[in-house]
Design a protein around this motif. Structure first.
Motif, PDB file in Angstrom:
ATOM      1  N   GLU A 140       4.998  -0.759   2.336  1.00 27.54           N
ATOM      2  CA  GLU A 140       4.392   0.529   2.031  1.00 27.54           C
ATOM      3  C   GLU A 140       5.334   1.349   1.163  1.00 27.54           C
ATOM      4  O   GLU A 140       6.490   1.573   1.546  1.00 27.54           O
ATOM      5  CB  GLU A 140       4.079   1.296   3.328  1.00 27.54           C
ATOM      6  N   HIS A 192       0.829  -1.200   0.000  1.00 23.25           N
ATOM      7  CA  HIS A 192       0.000   0.000   0.000  1.00 23.25           C
ATOM      8  C   HIS A 192       0.865   1.251   0.000  1.00 23.25           C
ATOM      9  O   HIS A 192       2.071   1.174  -0.233  1.00 23.25           O
ATOM     10  CB  HIS A 192      -0.951  -0.025   1.211  1.00 23.25           C
ATOM     11  N   GLU A 235      -3.899  -0.846  -4.175  1.00 25.39           N
ATOM     12  CA  GLU A 235      -3.464  -1.558  -2.980  1.00 25.39           C
ATOM     13  C   GLU A 235      -3.629  -3.057  -3.230  1.00 25.39           C
ATOM     14  O   GLU A 235      -4.631  -3.487  -3.795  1.00 25.39           O
ATOM     15  CB  GLU A 235      -4.335  -1.100  -1.799  1.00 25.39           C
TER      16      GLU A 235
END
Ligand SMILES: Nc1nc2c(c(=O)[nH]1)N[C@H]1C(S)=C(S)[C@@H](COP(=O)(O)O)O[C@H]1N2
Ligand SMILES: [Mo]
Length: 536
Positions: free
Chosen positions: A404, A276, A282
């Motif tokens: 991330e 993400h 995502e």
């Protein structure tokens, strides 16, 4: 003798005799053992990572200043965690002996110690990145069990003391059963200590029931076969007969460095990776999702930034996994993102440059296998990251669960917060494996050998010199790829006496490793490895 007799006897003397210093100390020590044992058991039932010993141990690892941590890794090597747990044990023992000995007439100090330890345990638990409310069960059980054990043992000790006092009164000597009280204290404290040991053992057994091993065995049966196997290792890839490591490091010998006091035990079928942040889509990937993708096998050498010149924290394996650039392209990386922040299931964090992973021809992968087996639990089962050419702390997240896309400005990972460099490409280095330090070799001709590495550039040349003389070119082993180490050997001719051998590597970019010695912190050691030996 029964209880009212005792009370009569003490009453006759007008005061409760203090319990003996020994009994008071033993009661406190055993109570602390009971607290730890009970906490470990409850943790085993509720959440293995919440064991008081582990949360305190992990908190100590986190707050230990980097130089001390370095020292521990250098000094105790991969035993540093046993040393840490042992030191915590000794500290508890000393605290319990001291406060126990000072608690002869009142339990207050011993109770205070146990409450204080309980508080430390609770704060340590709450400080863990993966803390959950359920963890309080162990944090609360431990001091409660400790205090109950303490009060019970002190009652037995008081009985022993009163009897002692009573036996000093001549008229009672005739009916006094000698040492009954002392024996009952011994029996009680042994019983509590054994119970605590059993509880701790139970907790340890329970905590393995997460099924990580079963999950690994299931995968082994399924056999992780790469769609694109690594090219076979050519003959002559190592000089093991002359003292170098074997080209492929067997899994059990592969070096291990991490902050995990006990390796997280995850199951492949429950594993999920969230990708993400600065991405177009995502993604949530399961282990089965990975198995759907092409599986590559790649021979890659991993090295730790903490490796001193000549150090042991380097190993080489055939990793099997999916292409990390492919996965990231699926998610769509925002061009403004320059750091891949990854997190392990135990909350350790890592930051990897996007450009290193996405570079043309990058061999970065999400690895699920190592040398034909599923990843060993200690090496990140079920999924870890591997990026050739970057030190482990900026690339090789084990027990990977979160990824991330972010920037270096926005996120500072675990070791970078502790003053290690944010970017840390592997430095071109070499090591002498034979002769060992202060070894005796036969005078005349003998073979020296070692390793060199320069991922992802490749080694072009290794030179060796003796006693500061002329540099001589060593023979290099067959090259496997630019992401792996390369072995060297050279035949030397030395006169009897003391000598010093040095080596230096040159990589394919033409860079020759510098003589300048710098320590591992902040971005990797440099300097020529040098070994003193004696020829007879
Ligand atoms: N989850 C997690 N992953 C981690 C670490 C860690 O502490 N926790 N240490 C890193 C470091 S510093 C190194 S050098 C490599 C070592 O990998 P290995 O233990 O499989 O050799 O793992 C990296 N991955
Ligand atoms: Mo490392």
């Amino acid at each position: 003798m029964n209880r009212s007799d005792t009370e009569t006897a003490t009453g006759a003397r007008g005061r409760t005799p203090p319990i003996s210093r020994l009994h008071s100390a033993v009661a406190c020590v055993v109570a602390v053992v009971a607290a730890v044992g009970a906490g470990h058991l409850v943790a085993g039932i509720v959440a293995p990572d919440s064991s008081p010993l582990f949360v305190v141990g992990s908190a100590v690892i986190d707050i230990t200043p980097a130089p001390l941590k370095e020292f521990a890794i250098q000094q105790f090597g991969e035993d540093n965690k046993s040393v840490l747990l042992g030191s915590i044990g000794v500290t508890l023992l000393l605290l319990a002996i001291v406060s126990g000995s000072l608690s002869r007439s009142s339990a207050a100090l011993s109770v205070t110690l146990i409450l204080a330890l309980g508080l430390v345990g609770t704060v340590a638990a709450a400080s863990r990145p993966t803390f959950a409310v359920g963890w309080l069960a162990a944090a609360v059980t431990a001091p409660v069990a400790g205090i109950l054990a303490l009060l019970w043992l002190r009652r037995a000790a008081r009985r022993a003391a009163s009897e002692n006092a009573a036996s000093e009164m001549p008229k009672q000597v005739t009916w006094h059963v000698p040492d009954l009280g002392r024996r009952s204290f011994l029996v009680s404290s042994t019983a509590v200590a054994v119970g605590a040991g059993a509880a701790a053992l139970g907790g340890s057994l329970l905590s393995q029931r997460t099924g990580a091993e079963q999950s690994r065995d299931a995968l082994r049966a399924l056999s992780i076969t790469p769609n694109v196997p690594a090219p076979p290792i050519p003959a002559g890839a190592d000089f093991a007969a002359d003292g170098t490591p074997s080209f492929i490091t067997p899994n059990r010998d592969f070096y291990r460095v991490d902050t995990a006091l006990t390796p997280p035990r995850l199951r492949a079928d429950a594993w999920q990776l969230r990708i993400h942040g600065m991405v177009d889509r995502e993604l949530f990937l399961t282990f089965d999702d990975l198995l759907e993708l092409p599986l590559y096998e790649r021979t890659i050498t991993l090295v730790c930034v903490s490796n001193e010149v000549g150090g042991p924290y380097i190993s080489n394996a055939n990793f099997i996994g999916v292409s990390l650039p492919d996965v990231l392209n699926e998610a769509g990386v925002n061009p403004a993102s320059n750091q891949i922040a990854t997190t392990s299931s135990d909350g350790w964090t890592c930051g990897t440059p996007v450009d290193a992973v996405m570079a043309e021809g990058s061999n970065a992968m999400l690895a699920i296998g190592m040398n034909g087996d599923p990843l060993p639990v200690a090496h990140g089962f079920p999924v870890r990251m591997v990026v050739p050419g970057l030190y482990g702390y900026v690339s090789a997240t084990k027990w990977l669960v979160d990824m991330e896309l972010t920037t270096f400005d926005a996120f500072t990972p675990y070791w970078v917060r502790r003053n290690w460099a944010a970017r840390a490409p592997v430095k071109t280095m070499s090591r002498i494996d034979r002769p060992r330090s202060f070894a005796e070799v036969p005078a005349g001709r003998f073979i020296a050998a070692g390793i060199a590495w320069a991922q992802p550039t490749g080694i072009a040349r290794v030179e060796v010199r003796v006693d500061g003389g002329l540099w001589q070119d060593a023979d290099l082993s067959s090259e496997v790829n630019n992401d792996t180490w390369r072995m060297w050997r050279i035949e030397l001719d030395v006169s009897p006496g003391n000598h010093r051998i040095e080596c230096r590597a040159t990589d394919r970019d033409g860079y020759t490793q510098t003589e300048q010695r710098v320590p591992p912190i902040p971005d990797g050691a440099t300097g020529w490895h040098s070994v003193a030996f004696r020829a007879e």
